[in-house]
Design a protein around this motif. Structure first.
Motif, PDB file in Angstrom:
ATOM      1  N   GLU A   1      -2.139  36.734  44.670  1.00 36.21           N
ATOM      2  CA  GLU A   1      -2.653  35.704  44.558  1.00 36.21           C
ATOM      3  C   GLU A   1      -3.078  34.434  45.722  1.00 36.21           C
ATOM      4  O   GLU A   1      -3.705  33.863  46.288  1.00 36.21           O
ATOM      5  N   ARG A   2      -2.396  35.041  46.831  1.00 33.58           N
ATOM      6  CA  ARG A   2      -2.020  34.492  47.830  1.00 33.58           C
ATOM      7  C   ARG A   2      -3.448  34.549  48.460  1.00 33.58           C
ATOM      8  O   ARG A   2      -4.008  34.094  49.202  1.00 33.58           O
TER       9      ARG A   2
ATOM     10  N   LEU B   1      -6.263  36.527  47.258  1.00 29.26           N
ATOM     11  CA  LEU B   1      -7.387  35.590  46.923  1.00 29.26           C
ATOM     12  C   LEU B   1      -7.728  33.670  47.197  1.00 29.26           C
ATOM     13  O   LEU B   1      -8.594  34.015  47.422  1.00 29.26           O
ATOM     14  N   LYS B   2      -6.542  33.278  47.089  1.00 27.93           N
ATOM     15  CA  LYS B   2      -6.615  31.257  47.825  1.00 27.93           C
ATOM     16  C   LYS B   2      -6.979  31.112  49.441  1.00 27.93           C
ATOM     17  O   LYS B   2      -8.105  30.969  49.680  1.00 27.93           O
TER      18      LYS B   2
ATOM     19  N   THR C   1     -10.735  32.689  50.412  1.00 27.95           N
ATOM     20  CA  THR C   1     -12.119  33.166  49.496  1.00 27.95           C
ATOM     21  C   THR C   1     -11.362  31.191  49.803  1.00 27.95           C
ATOM     22  O   THR C   1     -13.097  30.645  49.749  1.00 27.95           O
TER      23      THR C   1
ATOM     24  N   ARG D   1     -11.080  29.322  47.894  1.00 26.52           N
ATOM     25  CA  ARG D   1     -10.874  28.253  46.809  1.00 26.52           C
ATOM     26  C   ARG D   1      -9.550  27.731  46.148  1.00 26.52           C
ATOM     27  O   ARG D   1      -9.253  29.075  45.818  1.00 26.52           O
ATOM     28  N   MET D   2      -9.640  26.664  46.091  1.00 22.23           N
ATOM     29  CA  MET D   2      -8.390  26.498  45.676  1.00 22.23           C
ATOM     30  C   MET D   2      -7.987  26.438  43.752  1.00 22.23           C
ATOM     31  O   MET D   2      -7.597  25.951  42.962  1.00 22.23           O
ATOM     32  N   ASP D   3      -9.237  26.309  43.248  1.00 16.40           N
ATOM     33  CA  ASP D   3      -9.536  26.127  41.602  1.00 16.40           C
ATOM     34  C   ASP D   3      -9.679  27.128  41.026  1.00 16.40           C
ATOM     35  O   ASP D   3      -9.582  27.541  40.003  1.00 16.40           O
ATOM     36  N   ILE D   4      -9.672  28.549  42.261  1.00 19.63           N
ATOM     37  CA  ILE D   4      -9.941  30.123  41.321  1.00 19.63           C
ATOM     38  C   ILE D   4      -8.061  29.823  40.799  1.00 19.63           C
ATOM     39  O   ILE D   4      -7.144  29.550  41.469  1.00 19.63           O
ATOM     40  N   VAL D   5      -8.508  30.671  39.623  1.00 26.95           N
ATOM     41  CA  VAL D   5      -7.267  31.098  38.699  1.00 26.95           C
ATOM     42  C   VAL D   5      -6.803  32.694  38.160  1.00 26.95           C
ATOM     43  O   VAL D   5      -7.801  32.654  37.630  1.00 26.95           O
TER      44      VAL D   5
END
Length: 569
Positions: free
Chosen positions: A257-258, A260-261, A264, A266-270
């Motif tokens: 998760e870390r 990925l955020k 990118t 992008r804080m909107d990616i879940v």
């Protein structure tokens, strides 16, 4: 153990290569067993790109319609500005769409997750009475001069049972870490790519992205998020590279998760559910030979490489169909086992070139700048990667009486020569030609003569050679001699097709005369694709794998070709 218990062919590994060789053998009427060590079918996106040349193979095997029903085209790639990763920097087509042509009806890459492709192949295999034996592991085998003893463990409830399978041929399609190549003692020379090329890959659910693009961020970690080629559950293929702690990303969801955020911006990616995630260390290796006695390797068991370029699954499929039709003829007793030597002879030069290409593509992608510089060039996936030019013009079993034959491999991928402008040669792929009007056929079409329209791809098949005899009267005696010569070979293994041109709209008066079918090339596509003048005599012999085995001008040339194939009759 009696001879009644002998299995003609045992296939170890039920990935695409194993399933394709099994289906090819079954379509030729050869009994097979196919075992797979995993207790359940695998999920995963890897091997998603199905190149046009492999689509032609799937068409031969009768599975292409099912693949196209589930597949999707390649969507554009979108690169983002760093560090926020929200504003698109560049959007481009990796593989620009190309309109179909008469000779290339499948002209674009199709995307389908490998698990879906395997499911389709298993379904077709089951229709031929063959089921994948899951939870069955080969742990050793003993080859002899006339058979192979394979020792397997089968999961049964809470325990295991042991079985010894006596087979005439063993095919290892069990991957790079499989048992078959290792126990054969085949060298697997090559290299492991440098640490900066290591990746974490997986199928993961990601919410907050559109499904119209592949998404790419180049930052502290290179992140590629590729749409899974089905429309379910927001599942994407995730690839993470660069200088990151790969092991930690695999072991800990929080680590994934870390990165990925942060990677990118992008804080909107879940990040949702994770179907699988694993560390991937790219290797570039190839076995020294693909055959040793009665044992073969194909697909990843024979060669591994970077996944960039989508050549892996496709090369494996083409390995499998090449081996399958030859082994079928040996099992039927019409070909000598020496025919099987041509499997390595034809495939190793192609795979050698493929390893170079995929490594170059991987290097280019890893070196692409995060600002988009040269990215479109680095990610381009068309041209020779469609594999139309893959050939075996040097093969000892092809015969070419029109163009001098190569003594050694010159251009195995057809990069330097374009089949649109250069002569079609023995060893090349056989082009399609639609709009053929059937004048006469040994098969009942149920329609009046001269009204049925077909194409060469509907005539070719995986269980027989197709001899296309072009003759419009100038050399009718030669055509008759060729047909007469072809009648000496098993009729179920050679389909004889007379191809006429129709320059003035008046079809010739035709009788079968020993041929299986007579067609009029109403629009000239067949003559054009094979570069045959309308009043010229030539015979094109198409192999069961869709390659041209012979370009023939004489009965001597025809005899030379089929003597090399039907060498046991």
């Amino acid at each position: 153990m009696s001879d009644d218990s002998v299995v003609p062919v045992l296939i170890v590994g039920a990935g695409p290569a194993g399933l394709v060789v099994a289906l090819t053998l079954r379509k030729n009427g050869i009994p097979v067993r196919i075992i797979e060590k995993t207790p359940r079918v695998q999920v995963g996106q890897r091997g998603a790109g199905i190149m046009p040349r492999s689509q032609e193979v799937f068409n031969l095997l009768g599975v292409l319609d099912d693949i196209h029903a589930k597949a999707m085209p390649i969507v554009p790639m979108r690169m983002y500005k760093s560090p926020e990763g929200i504003e698109p920097l560049l959007t481009f087509q990796l593989d620009p769409a190309v309109a179909p042509t008469p000779s290339r009806p499948y002209n674009n890459t199709s995307m389908l997750g490998q698990n879906h492709t395997e499911e389709i192949l298993r379904t077709h295999l089951e229709r031929h009475g063959c089921h994948v034996e899951l939870g069955t592991t080969l742990y050793s085998f003993q080859p002899t001069d006339d058979h192979v003893l394979a020792h397997v463990l089968r999961e049964k409830g809470d325990g295991e049972t042991v079985e010894t399978i006596k087979c005439r041929w063993l095919i290892g399609t069990d991957g790079a870490r499989g048992v078959v190549r290792k126990q054969l003692g085949l060298a697997f020379d090559g290299e492991t790519l440098k640490a900066t090329h290591h990746l974490v890959i997986g199928d993961v659910q990601i919410k907050g992205l559109d499904k119209k693009h592949w998404h790419y961020w180049g930052d502290m970690s290179t992140i590629l998020v590729m749409l899974r080629p089905t429309e379910d559950d927001d599942i994407y293929f995730l690839s993470v590279g660069g200088h990151v702690d790969h092991a930690k990303i695999v072991a800990e969801r929080a680590g994934l998760e870390r990165v990925l955020k942060v990677g990118t911006g992008r804080m909107d990616i879940v990040l949702g559910k994770i179907r699988y995630v694993t560390e991937y260390r790219p290797h570039v290796r190839m076995a020294e030979t693909f055959r040793k006695g009665r044992v073969f390797v194909a697909g990843d068991a024979a060669h591994i490489h970077s996944p960039f370029g989508g050549q892996g699954l496709n090369s494996s499929v083409q390995d499998a169909v090449n081996l399958g039709w030859k082994l079928s003829l040996v099992e039927k007793g019409v070909a000598a086992p020496s025919l099987l030597d041509s499997y390595s002879e034809e495939r190793i030069p192609v795979i050698t070139e493929m390893l170079k290409k995929s490594t170059e593509l991987f290097d280019n992608a890893m070196q692409a700048k995060s600002d988009g510089t040269n990215s479109e060039k680095a990610w381009y996936r068309g041209g020779e990667l469609h594999m139309f030019g893959v050939n075996c013009r040097w093969s000892s079993i092809v015969v070419d009486e029109r163009t001098p034959k190569e003594k050694t491999p010159v251009d195995p991928y057809g990069v330097e020569s374009c089949s649109y402008t250069n002569a079609v040669r023995a060893g090349d792929r056989a082009p399609d030609a639609p709009g053929l009007v059937v004048l006469d056929s040994a098969e009942d079409t149920g329609m009046p003569q001269g009204t049925t329209s077909t194409s060469l791809f509907n005539i070719f098949g995986p269980s027989y050679h197709t001899a296309l005899i072009f003759s419009d009267g100038t050399d009718s005696d030669k055509a008759k001699q060729i047909v007469s010569q072809l009648r000496a070979y098993p009729p179920e293994l050679v389909r004889k097709v007379l191809v006429y041109h129709d320059p003035d709209g008046t079809p010739p008066v035709v009788t079968l005369g020993g041929a299986d079918m007579s067609v009029v090339d109403r629009y000239g596509h067949a003559h054009g694709s094979y570069q045959v003048r309308w009043n010229e005599f030539v015979a094109i012999v198409v192999r069961p794998d869709g390659g041209i085995g012979g370009i023939i001008r004489s009965t001597e040339g025809l005899k030379r070709y089929f003597d090399g194939i039907f060498s046991a009759t």
